[in-house]
Design an enzyme around this catalytic site. Structure first.
Site, PDB file in Angstrom:
ATOM      1  N   SER A  35       0.839  -1.199   0.000  1.00  0.00           N
ATOM      2  CA  SER A  35       0.000   0.000   0.000  1.00  0.00           C
ATOM      3  C   SER A  35       0.872   1.246   0.000  1.00  0.00           C
ATOM      4  O   SER A  35       1.625   1.497   0.946  1.00  0.00           O
ATOM      5  CB  SER A  35      -0.920   0.012   1.218  1.00  0.00           C
ATOM      6  OG  SER A  35      -1.420   1.326   1.380  1.00  0.00           O
ATOM      7  N   HIS A  80      -1.004  -1.174  -4.286  1.00  0.00           N
ATOM      8  CA  HIS A  80      -2.336  -0.839  -3.760  1.00  0.00           C
ATOM      9  C   HIS A  80      -2.403   0.667  -3.529  1.00  0.00           C
ATOM     10  O   HIS A  80      -1.572   1.236  -2.814  1.00  0.00           O
ATOM     11  CB  HIS A  80      -2.513  -1.622  -2.456  1.00  0.00           C
ATOM     12  CG  HIS A  80      -3.827  -1.463  -1.783  1.00  0.00           C
ATOM     13  ND1 HIS A  80      -4.915  -2.278  -2.032  1.00  0.00           N
ATOM     14  CD2 HIS A  80      -4.241  -0.590  -0.828  1.00  0.00           C
ATOM     15  CE1 HIS A  80      -5.925  -1.916  -1.260  1.00  0.00           C
ATOM     16  NE2 HIS A  80      -5.551  -0.887  -0.518  1.00  0.00           N
ATOM     17  N   ASP A 103      -4.503   3.732  -2.165  1.00  0.00           N
ATOM     18  CA  ASP A 103      -5.594   4.078  -1.251  1.00  0.00           C
ATOM     19  C   ASP A 103      -6.071   5.506  -1.488  1.00  0.00           C
ATOM     20  O   ASP A 103      -5.400   6.459  -1.109  1.00  0.00           O
ATOM     21  CB  ASP A 103      -5.110   3.951   0.196  1.00  0.00           C
ATOM     22  CG  ASP A 103      -5.011   2.517   0.634  1.00  0.00           C
ATOM     23  OD1 ASP A 103      -6.009   1.782   0.510  1.00  0.00           O
ATOM     24  OD2 ASP A 103      -3.933   2.114   1.113  1.00  0.00           O
ATOM     25  N   MET A 115      -8.707   8.441  -0.664  1.00  0.00           N
ATOM     26  CA  MET A 115      -9.608   8.841   0.434  1.00  0.00           C
ATOM     27  C   MET A 115     -10.109  10.251   0.187  1.00  0.00           C
ATOM     28  O   MET A 115      -9.337  11.131  -0.203  1.00  0.00           O
ATOM     29  CB  MET A 115      -8.861   8.816   1.760  1.00  0.00           C
ATOM     30  CG  MET A 115      -8.241   7.475   2.075  1.00  0.00           C
ATOM     31  SD  MET A 115      -7.326   7.561   3.625  1.00  0.00           S
ATOM     32  CE  MET A 115      -6.661   5.897   3.669  1.00  0.00           C
ATOM     33  N   MET A 174     -11.843   4.716  -1.168  1.00  0.00           N
ATOM     34  CA  MET A 174     -12.561   4.968   0.093  1.00  0.00           C
ATOM     35  C   MET A 174     -13.227   6.328  -0.060  1.00  0.00           C
ATOM     36  O   MET A 174     -12.821   7.318   0.547  1.00  0.00           O
ATOM     37  CB  MET A 174     -11.582   4.917   1.270  1.00  0.00           C
ATOM     38  CG  MET A 174     -11.156   3.481   1.582  1.00  0.00           C
ATOM     39  SD  MET A 174      -9.657   3.394   2.566  1.00  0.00           S
ATOM     40  CE  MET A 174      -8.450   3.512   1.266  1.00  0.00           C
ATOM     41  N   MET A 190     -11.499  -5.605   4.748  1.00  0.00           N
ATOM     42  CA  MET A 190     -10.717  -4.687   5.592  1.00  0.00           C
ATOM     43  C   MET A 190     -10.538  -5.314   6.974  1.00  0.00           C
ATOM     44  O   MET A 190     -11.511  -5.704   7.623  1.00  0.00           O
ATOM     45  CB  MET A 190     -11.445  -3.349   5.761  1.00  0.00           C
ATOM     46  CG  MET A 190     -11.582  -2.500   4.510  1.00  0.00           C
ATOM     47  SD  MET A 190     -10.049  -1.862   3.844  1.00  0.00           S
ATOM     48  CE  MET A 190      -9.270  -1.131   5.255  1.00  0.00           C
ATOM     49  N   GLY A 220      -9.043   4.250   6.634  1.00  0.00           N
ATOM     50  CA  GLY A 220      -8.704   5.658   6.852  1.00  0.00           C
ATOM     51  C   GLY A 220      -7.236   5.885   7.142  1.00  0.00           C
ATOM     52  O   GLY A 220      -6.694   6.908   6.747  1.00  0.00           O
ATOM     53  N   GLY A 228      -1.010   1.628   9.533  1.00  0.00           N
ATOM     54  CA  GLY A 228      -0.341   1.427  10.815  1.00  0.00           C
ATOM     55  C   GLY A 228      -1.237   1.006  11.965  1.00  0.00           C
ATOM     56  O   GLY A 228      -0.822   1.061  13.124  1.00  0.00           O
ATOM     57  N   GLY A 258      -5.000  -4.263   5.969  1.00  0.00           N
ATOM     58  CA  GLY A 258      -4.915  -3.596   7.261  1.00  0.00           C
ATOM     59  C   GLY A 258      -4.190  -4.427   8.302  1.00  0.00           C
ATOM     60  O   GLY A 258      -4.606  -5.536   8.632  1.00  0.00           O
ATOM     61  N   GLY A 259      -3.057  -3.910   8.771  1.00  0.00           N
ATOM     62  CA  GLY A 259      -2.330  -4.577   9.855  1.00  0.00           C
ATOM     63  C   GLY A 259      -1.666  -5.879   9.457  1.00  0.00           C
ATOM     64  O   GLY A 259      -1.417  -6.738  10.304  1.00  0.00           O
ATOM     65  N   GLY A 275       1.023  -2.111   4.014  1.00  0.00           N
ATOM     66  CA  GLY A 275       1.583  -0.763   3.927  1.00  0.00           C
ATOM     67  C   GLY A 275       2.808  -0.630   4.789  1.00  0.00           C
ATOM     68  O   GLY A 275       3.952  -0.702   4.317  1.00  0.00           O
TER      69      GLY A 275
HETATM   70  C1  DX5 Z   1      -6.411   1.774   5.262  1.00  0.00           C
HETATM   71  C2  DX5 Z   1      -5.912   1.356   3.897  1.00  0.00           C
HETATM   72  C3  DX5 Z   1      -4.853   0.329   3.935  1.00  0.00           C
HETATM   73  C4  DX5 Z   1      -3.618   0.744   4.693  1.00  0.00           C
HETATM   74  C5  DX5 Z   1      -2.871  -0.465   5.138  1.00  0.00           C
HETATM   75  O1  DX5 Z   1      -7.527   2.566   5.114  1.00  0.00           O
HETATM   76  O2  DX5 Z   1      -6.965   0.839   3.106  1.00  0.00           O
HETATM   77  O3  DX5 Z   1      -4.526  -0.102   2.625  1.00  0.00           O
HETATM   78  O4  DX5 Z   1      -2.779   1.558   3.929  1.00  0.00           O
HETATM   79  O5  DX5 Z   1      -1.780  -0.044   5.909  1.00  0.00           O
HETATM   80  P1  DX5 Z   1      -1.104  -0.983   6.997  1.00  0.00           P
HETATM   81  O6  DX5 Z   1      -0.584  -2.186   6.253  1.00  0.00           O
HETATM   82  O7  DX5 Z   1      -0.054  -0.119   7.570  1.00  0.00           O
HETATM   83  O8  DX5 Z   1      -2.177  -1.374   7.976  1.00  0.00           O
HETATM   84 ZN    ZN Z   2      -6.419  -0.087   1.182  1.00  0.00          ZN
END
Ligand code: DX5
Ligand code: ZN
Length: 210
Positions: free
Chosen positions: A7, A32, A34, A36, A67, A136, A141, A144, A171-172, A192
């Site tokens: 990401s 990826h 993102d 927003m 998003m 998700m 949003g 980390g 995510g995570g 990410g």
């Molecule tokens: C959150 C994003 C994710 C995010 C993942 O809204 O959709 O793609 O960047 O980041 P990490 O891997 O740090 O959780």
């Molecule tokens: Zn994402």
């Protein structure tokens, strides 16, 4: 075969060309992106012109995660900017079938994402019409955040319903949580922080895939 989709949200935005090359060299399959809008989520990231500029620098598969509250109005723009797959949220305000049709009309791969509290069953009317589901595993949003293991049963359900669908988890994701997501049936890992913080990015991709 597990695919990895770093990401870009966790990248150094002052050095995007270099970061894209690092993704390419790492052996990751996708990037990826993102997007927003400050409305669907409480954050604003980047949008159409940034993706267009990245497209000119990279032949990676662009996995665009919208998003935003009204994806339907922007499908053509994100397609023209160079997305290969467009994933939008089931919780958005656009008509879902019309949004799927708009993505298909652009000849792009189509994905639907669900937030952690949305039931897998809500996807059932659409699963035969789409290429991919993005589950998700954090509230959308921000990067980390910590992985939410309570989403794992949803991944298992979706995998049982659709053995061949591209099923991503976002995510995570790190060396500890990737095995849980893979065991549940995910075939694509969005990462990410774990990817961009890694000194050795090829090694990070290898660990995620292993
Ligand atoms: C959150 C994003 C994710 C995010 C993942 O809204 O959709 O793609 O960047 O980041 P990490 O891997 O740090 O959780
Ligand atoms: Zn994402």
């Amino acid at each position: 075969m597990i695919k990895v989709s770093p990401s870009l949200l966790a990248a150094d935005f002052g050095n995007l060309e270099k970061e894209l090359s690092a993704v390419k060299e790492s052996g990751a399959e996708f990037i990826h992106l993102d997007v927003m809008d400050g409305l669907f989520v409480n954050n604003i990231s980047f949008g159409i012109p940034v993706i267009k500029s990245l497209r000119a620098k990279s032949d990676l598969f662009f996995d665009t995660h919208l998003m935003i509250i009204d994806p339907l109005s922007y499908i053509k723009a994100f397609s023209d900017a160079g997305s290969d797959m467009i994933t939008f949220h089931l919780e958005c305000n656009s008509d879902i079938d019309e949004t799927i049709a708009a993505i298909k009309k652009e000849n792009k791969k189509c994905g639907i994402s669900i937030k952690p509290k949305t039931e897998a069953e809500a996807l059932l009317p659409y699963l035969d019409k789409i290429d991919s589901v993005l589950v998700m595993s954090v509230e959308p949003g921000f990067g980390g955040q910590s992985f939410m293991p309570e989403v794992l049963p949803k991944i298992e359900k979706i995998r049982a319903w659709k053995p061949d669908i591209l099923l991503s988890v976002d995510g995570g994701i790190d060396d500890k949580t990737a095995p849980l997501a893979k065991k549940a049936g995910a075939d694509t890992l969005v990462a990410g922080s774990y990817f961009f913080k890694a000194q050795d990015k090829s090694e990070a991709v290898k660990i995620l895939k292993a």
